[in-house]
Design an enzyme around this catalytic site. Sequence first.
Site, PDB file in Angstrom:
ATOM      1  N   ASP A   1     -76.516  89.987   7.670  1.00 42.84           N
ATOM      2  CA  ASP A   1     -75.549  89.121   8.349  1.00 42.84           C
ATOM      3  C   ASP A   1     -74.310  88.902   7.477  1.00 42.84           C
ATOM      4  O   ASP A   1     -74.309  89.189   6.270  1.00 42.84           O
ATOM      5  CB  ASP A   1     -76.247  87.790   8.656  1.00 42.84           C
ATOM      6  CG  ASP A   1     -75.636  87.039   9.832  1.00 42.84           C
ATOM      7  OD1 ASP A   1     -74.553  87.424  10.291  1.00 42.84           O
ATOM      8  OD2 ASP A   1     -76.258  86.052  10.269  1.00 42.84           O
TER       9      ASP A   1
ATOM     10  N   ASP B   1     -73.665  86.770  19.188  1.00 45.74           N
ATOM     11  CA  ASP B   1     -74.506  85.576  19.131  1.00 45.74           C
ATOM     12  C   ASP B   1     -74.683  84.983  20.520  1.00 45.74           C
ATOM     13  O   ASP B   1     -75.521  84.103  20.719  1.00 45.74           O
ATOM     14  CB  ASP B   1     -73.862  84.515  18.221  1.00 45.74           C
ATOM     15  CG  ASP B   1     -74.274  84.721  16.777  1.00 45.74           C
ATOM     16  OD1 ASP B   1     -75.173  85.542  16.518  1.00 45.74           O
ATOM     17  OD2 ASP B   1     -73.687  84.069  15.898  1.00 45.74           O
TER      18      ASP B   1
HETATM   19  C1  DGJ Z   1     -75.401  84.399  12.635  1.00 48.17           C
HETATM   20  C2  DGJ Z   1     -76.217  85.416  13.379  1.00 48.17           C
HETATM   21  O1  DGJ Z   1     -75.432  86.100  14.293  1.00 48.17           O
HETATM   22  C3  DGJ Z   1     -77.387  84.717  14.056  1.00 48.17           C
HETATM   23  O2  DGJ Z   1     -78.099  85.619  14.844  1.00 48.17           O
HETATM   24  C4  DGJ Z   1     -78.250  84.105  12.998  1.00 48.17           C
HETATM   25  O3  DGJ Z   1     -78.801  85.120  12.205  1.00 48.17           O
HETATM   26  C5  DGJ Z   1     -77.430  83.157  12.151  1.00 48.17           C
HETATM   27  N1  DGJ Z   1     -76.230  83.773  11.654  1.00 48.17           N
HETATM   28  C6  DGJ Z   1     -78.238  82.632  11.005  1.00 48.17           C
HETATM   29  O4  DGJ Z   1     -77.505  81.865  10.160  1.00 48.17           O
END
Ligand code: DGJ
Length: 729
Positions: A479, A549
Amino acid sequence: MAISFDRERQTFHLQTPHSSYIITIVEGLYPSHVYWGPRLRNASWPGGLTLRERASFSPTPNPDKPSLSLDALLQEYPGYGSGDFRSPAYQFALSDGTTVAELVYREHRIFAGKPKLEGLPATYAESDGEAETLELTLHDSFSGLIAVLSYTTFRDSDAIARSVRYVNESADSVRIRRALSASVDFNNDEYELVHLNGAWANERNLSRRALVQGQQGIESRRGSSSHQHNPFVALVSPNADEEQGDAYGFSLVYSGSFAASAEVDQFRTTRVSIGINPFDFEWLLEPGQSFQAPEAVLVYSNEGLGGMSRTYHRLYRSRLSRGEFRDRTRPVLVNNWEATYFDFDADKIAAIAEEGARLGIELFVLDDGWFGYRNDDTTSLGDWKVDLKKLPQGLDDLAKRVNAHGLQFGLWFEPEMISPDSDLYRAHPDWCLHVEGRRRTQGRRQLILDLSREDVCDYIIDTVGGVLASAPIAYVKWDMNRNMTEIGSALLPPERQRETAHRYMLGLYRVLETITSRFPHILFESCSGGGGRFDPGMLHYMPQTWTSDNSDAVCRLKIQYGTSLVYPISSMGAHVSAVPNHQVHRVTSLKMRGDVAMSGNFGYELDLTKFTPEEKEEVKAQVTAYKELRELVQFGDLYRLKSPFEGNDTAWTVVSADKSEAFVAFFRVLAQPNAPIDWLRLAGLDPNADYEIAGTGERFGGDQLMYAGLPVPRLEGDFQSATWRIKRV
Ligand code: DGJ
């Protein structure tokens, strides 16, 4: 021979299976663009490149040849300062402070295969027979700077990969201020510009607009390719749709700040260029040093946007992505982020995994919150040590508990970040990107590690590598949750500070190369707050990306449709999440959420233990259906049938390469009163073959399905979907 050279006419002909790209060297000096479009048999014809005398406001490099003006010439790699007033592809400052330069032809070579780009991701050929490369060496005799333009054609693709390498052969240093990867001059302006724009949770909306005089374009100054703009533009003819019309794609294999633009000039020619964003960029090239600009992948299709996309999909799936998982079907996963956020312990995780096993799920992914003392998003990034309060028996034990239920174990990292509240920051406050004496601007209470530094990159390789070696980890979600500010490095001298952002990318690519080759059995998925770094650069190392997301089924129609303009389905993570949806609070049916996610790398992002018995049965059926479908969905050819950007309905189909089977998905967002009867016209099938619809046994000719259409059943209520599986009989 895919690339040929006509010595007499000084003309290069690059041929792909269905396209031609023609360059000629005017006056033995200027690499000029003659043609790009459907494949031609010959590269020369009367008037192929027509020069015309212009007013004195378009100067001439040769007073005896008034028809030659750099301001009007269609060029391959234009500069600024000696006659061309349009937007240049390159610019550099010499030690005398001047910025005038003129790169002209010196020599060329044509050879089988495709060389690697040093330190950068790129498409590749698996054998020399698959590709051919033209290297055009240009030089600025005044300064001694060399630029090697590289063009690769592929035996099996209508793509041309372009890149540029600078070499300083002079005795003085040179500052490169602009080093774009590709520039193409079109001889008219009768096009529309297509690109992908968005925001967090709303990535890659399709944007299409007619060209106007002057500059138009997109860019990222964020230090990553970004949610806001994707490193891709296309020029399309006004009649271009999913099946027909000209489409010229430009896609940059780079994950940092980029710029892409189309400039229509006074003579109504159009210059399209793409590369590292020149804004706030400079690179000091000492004598003997070289600089490699990223690769741009150019695709022409006369089958409109659909044809262009399929060319990108095939190439990016098979000759950009690498590793064991490139050609392997991807596992059905469950991720605990939206199920628990930071609030979990080993028993909770094991309970989700146990339920996952009953439902047929193959991989459990432990998301954020397993390390340091991270009970919220304010701490611990950089301290990659398991939180023994949450997981007292450690990661290895948890992974084995998950394995005992028959699921593989995956883990989340955000390795490029550092929390000010972390042991790492307390030990190394100078390891983040920063400018001494200035505020260190935070995003999500975190700073960005300075990956332009070798020691910082080595720290990431060691710590992440250590965790990966400590437990049976089969998958990693990588991430990256903020964009760059105060882009400076404690180690770089003043004259190199503006190199920081690109050096960061080189550092990141080294880290990714090292970790992914050290752990070839791990499936890596990149992520940046969802799709903030969904680009070809990341796909070179990690074959899939968390698309957004936002997992709301309705929003995902646009996000996945827009993403598919360039990126294959096998690269898109798509999960079913709980309702009301956590991003937009909409309630959609489990069926629609499943059908949308099945057009991607399928998974769940919720607490499986909270399903009702009926829902569990439905989920079990979804998982079973997807397992039967995934080979086709992940590796077939995508045909977009109805755009969510144009109406209430969305549809697409994925057809196997041999056209023996297809998956069709139709979505209706809002119910319509007294709705018309819909016939969904399919695409990509064999018109001469007969197909049977799985489940109903109904038989249709491929021609009937494509030209008359498949009747859409009556759909009642909002957020409806229908899918079909079709097989040749
Ligand atoms: C952003 C990601 O896109 C989410 O899926 C998740 O992993 C969060 N970060 C966790 O902090």
